[in-house]
Design a protein around this motif. Structure first.
Motif, PDB file in Angstrom:
ATOM      1  N   ASP A   1      33.355  44.561  34.369  1.00 22.84           N
ATOM      2  CA  ASP A   1      34.011  45.617  33.534  1.00 22.84           C
ATOM      3  C   ASP A   1      35.635  44.904  33.260  1.00 22.84           C
ATOM      4  O   ASP A   1      36.177  44.970  32.114  1.00 22.84           O
TER       5      ASP A   1
ATOM      6  N   GLU B   1      36.843  42.106  33.379  1.00 19.11           N
ATOM      7  CA  GLU B   1      36.751  40.718  32.621  1.00 19.11           C
ATOM      8  C   GLU B   1      36.840  40.851  31.167  1.00 19.11           C
ATOM      9  O   GLU B   1      36.848  40.006  30.370  1.00 19.11           O
ATOM     10  N   GLU B   2      36.408  42.199  30.876  1.00 19.46           N
ATOM     11  CA  GLU B   2      36.443  42.521  29.327  1.00 19.46           C
ATOM     12  C   GLU B   2      37.865  42.519  28.979  1.00 19.46           C
ATOM     13  O   GLU B   2      38.065  42.201  27.603  1.00 19.46           O
ATOM     14  N   ASP B   3      38.741  43.058  29.739  1.00 20.29           N
ATOM     15  CA  ASP B   3      40.068  43.024  29.275  1.00 20.29           C
ATOM     16  C   ASP B   3      40.964  41.933  29.835  1.00 20.29           C
ATOM     17  O   ASP B   3      42.080  41.518  29.440  1.00 20.29           O
TER      18      ASP B   3
ATOM     19  N   ARG C   1      39.269  35.794  33.149  1.00 15.57           N
ATOM     20  CA  ARG C   1      38.142  35.575  34.384  1.00 15.57           C
ATOM     21  C   ARG C   1      38.765  35.044  35.453  1.00 15.57           C
ATOM     22  O   ARG C   1      38.308  35.237  36.702  1.00 15.57           O
TER      23      ARG C   1
ATOM     24  N   LYS D   1      41.361  42.003  39.701  1.00  8.37           N
ATOM     25  CA  LYS D   1      40.100  42.395  38.524  1.00  8.37           C
ATOM     26  C   LYS D   1      39.529  43.693  39.390  1.00  8.37           C
ATOM     27  O   LYS D   1      39.298  44.483  38.594  1.00  8.37           O
TER      28      LYS D   1
END
Ligand code: SF4
Ligand code: SF4
Lengths: 254, 386
Positions: B68, B70-72, B75, B82
């Protein structure tokens, strides 16, 4: 008492038999996705060689826990001892396996002082060269002849997948295939020398190069240039892990 | 609560503390208790306590919400950042949910920038941490940040934080630190009295018990009990004695502790956050200026986010001697720039000055690398035994 050292690697499975302290027999078979089967094949041969003599089994390598053994030792420790057997007093080892690369520093008696392992990424392993040779339509066995008169082309990608597409585009640009092949050797040697430098080695000190890729004279030469030191190989170097395992067994299980 | 007295039960109680704490914090909230959530050991809990609030550590140690996040976020960012963001954004950390105010800090760049997004959905306050401890100006600035934080707490919760209250909180926190030290220093016993997992369980769990007097009491009782059993002859086998240092450890990365202890070693000491890093040095109770006392303490936490990092080397050096350490494992989270860059200095210091074997071990919150970790750690232990 006989000692069987067995090194279950990702690409090949190796085994050696020591009787009366002497190397008596050795076998190497492809692991081919079936480590258990490969171990059994090697063991069947070596047990036959041992005949009626009682033996001890010492396993190492990534499949080391797949069979019941008298002793299980990691490949790092075994490669250290194996290197000492092949090249007494050696202080540095680079082992390039099918899917990993180890750099080891030793105390001059086969005991590990420091080590690094890359087992996460295919770049910097034998697999990288194999994939690139495949892309060039050549067998890895002919590597030395193939690159004999080549001038290396620069390969920039470090990731195996991206390097493969880079090789394809170099082919389509009309670069000579052997130049590209030598370029890939340069690329991997560069990467491995970076990993080797982390050991902070004494400058110019001889390195023993083991693992499948050490069969290639051409690659040893490239590697030597990159690490800035003489690189030694040995006809038995693919067996370094298995030999080390047997050596440790002889000492510890006696 | 029923009183548990057998050591294994006591350890289990500590290791369940985080889960039990969810209910405890809900209770606290219902009673109107203000709660401050934090991520880092640089946070001066004394000020929070003096303001009548409870400080809790927010979730950041599992890979559950990394996808979730990594959507914002990129990576290739440290998993701790994270996870912190993911738990917060998905509202999966009950502690985050119950926190009235989240307090972050400008330690590493990734975290600092992450808070800019967290601010979008939660009242988030940032303490500005100077990145040098060599300059007088840096220390003065950190002192002014202590005062600014105190004022923030006063305004936010509508309370007055007097110096007397701070002094009281300093004493209480020091007592807690002392109790923690007395416990984790049981690792100095040789042959060992406790496994590294047990030591860690207690230390990790003690963060999630909110009544300080109770934590101190539980720690003291546990320590006394372990000592008594040790005196009566109960001890573990001697094995290579490992000190763990590096990025924060806990949750998913406890796999490293397991790898060491399942392959023939014993973790006797942790220099990381959660254990010694921030607990080891007490706040000076005799310093008349409470803000200066806090500044001195919190400026000298041996975190890689600050240069120089001599406090880390000094602490490592003493711990290696006191715990009779055979080898050091530097666990670094993937993409943690401060600790990975600092690792060479630590390696040099340990190899060349302390003459002790060192291993760098990079990992993340996944379980994908367990076999690789096992191989590396076993090879390191074999090396120590050779
Ligand atoms: S390692 Fe540094 S930044 Fe991370 S929690 Fe500890 S003190 Fe804070
Ligand atoms: S582990 Fe490293 S990168 Fe991650 S938050 Fe802490 S200091 Fe930053």
């Amino acid at each position: 008492m006989d000692y069987i050292g067995l090194d279950s690697g990702s690409t090949t499975t190796k085994g050696v038999l020591f009787a009366d302290g002497q190397l008596q027999a050795k076998y190497l078979v492809p692991t081919a996705g079936n480590p258990r089967g490969a171990i059994e094949t090697v063991l069947t041969h070596l047990k036959a060689d041992a005949g009626d003599t009682d033996y001890r089994l010492i396993t190492t390598g990534y499949g080391r826990k797949l069979v019941e053994a008298d002793l299980v030792i990691t490949e790092i420790t075994c490669h250290g001892k194996g290197a000492e057997y092949l090249h007494p007093g050696v202080q540095y080892v680079i082992d390039i396996g099918g899917q990993d690369c180890k750099t080891i520093s030793l105390n001059g008696q086969g005991n590990v002082l420091d080590f690094n392992m890359n087992d996460r990424c295919a770049a910097g392993t034998g697999r990288f060269v194999e994939v690139m040779m495949g892309t060039l339509g050549e067998q890895i066995q002919v590597l030395d002849n193939f690159v004999a008169d080549a001038t290396p082309v620069k390969i920039n990608s470090m990731c195996t997948v991206f390097a493969e597409s880079e090789v394809i585009s170099l082919i389509s640009k009309g670069e000579a295939r052997e130049d590209i092949a030598l370029g890939t050797l340069e690329a991997i040697a560069k990467r491995i020398s970076g990993q080797y430098a982390k050991l902070r080695p004494k400058h110019g000190e001889t390195v023993l190069f083991t693992g499948g890729l050490s069969q290639s004279q051409a690659f040893s030469k490239v590697l030597s240039e990159h690490v800035g030191a003489p690189v030694d190989t040995n006809p038995l170097s693919q067996f370094a892990g298995a030999i080390g395992a047997a050596q440790i067994g002889m000492k510890k299980l006696n | 609560m029923e009183l548990r007295t057998e050591l294994p039960e006591v350890f289990a109680d500590f290791s369940e503390a985080r889960k039990q704490g969810f209910l405890a914090v809900k209770d606290l909230k219902e009673k109107g208790q203000p709660v401050v959530g934090v991520y880092c050991t640089f946070m001066p809990e004394e000020l929070v306590l003096a303001g009548g609030a409870v400080q809790i550590s927010l979730c950041s140690t599992s890979d559950e919400t990394i996808g979730d996040a990594e959507e914002d976020l990129p990576r290739n960012l440290c998993p701790l950042i994270k996870a912190s963001y993911g738990f917060a954004k998905m509202d999966k950390c009950p502690y985050f949910y119950f926190s009235d105010l989240v307090v972050g800090e400008t330690t590493c760049d990734g975290k600092t920038k992450m808070y800019e997004y967290m601010q979008e959905f939660k009242p988030t306050y940032l303490m500005q941490l100077p990145h040098t401890r060599d300059l007088e100006g840096g220390k003065q600035f950190w002192r002014s940040e202590m005062i600014r934080f105190k004022e923030k707490l006063e305004n936010f919760f509508g309370v007055e934080i007097t110096e007397d209250k701070i002094r009281e909180a300093i004493q209480l926190k020091n007592r807690e630190r002392q109790a923690k030290q007395d416990f984790y220093r049981l690792g100095q016993l040789n042959p060992p009295a406790l496994s590294g997992s047990e030591i860690f369980q207690v230390m990790y769990g003690s963060q999630y018990k909110f009544d300080k007097a109770e934590v101190i009491d539980m720690l003291e009782t546990t320590t006394a009990k372990v000592k008594a059993e040790y005196a009566a002859g109960k001890r573990l086998d001697s094995k290579p004695r490992i000190l763990v240092t590096g990025s924060p450890i806990g949750g998913a990365t406890e796999k490293v502790i397991r790898a060491i202890e399942e392959n023939g070693g014993v973790v006797v000491a942790y220099e990381n956050c959660t254990v010694a890093k921030a607990v080891e040095r007490l706040v000076d109770e005799n310093e008349p200026d409470v803000y200066q006392a806090l500044t001195d303490k919190y400026m000298n936490i041996g975190c890689a986010c600050i240069s120089n990092n001599n406090p880390r080397k000094e602490l490592l050096s003493t711990m290696i001697d006191d715990y009779q350490v055979d080898g050091v494992v530097d666990m670094v989270l993937q993409n943690c720039t401060p600790f990975s860059v600092e690792s060479l200095q630590i390696k040099r210091f340990l190899n060349e000055e302390k003459h002790i074997p060192y291993m760098y071990l990079e990992t993340d919150y996944s379980t994908a690398d367990i076999e690789q970790i096992n191989t590396r750690v076993t090879a390191f232990l074999e090396m120590l035994e050779a």
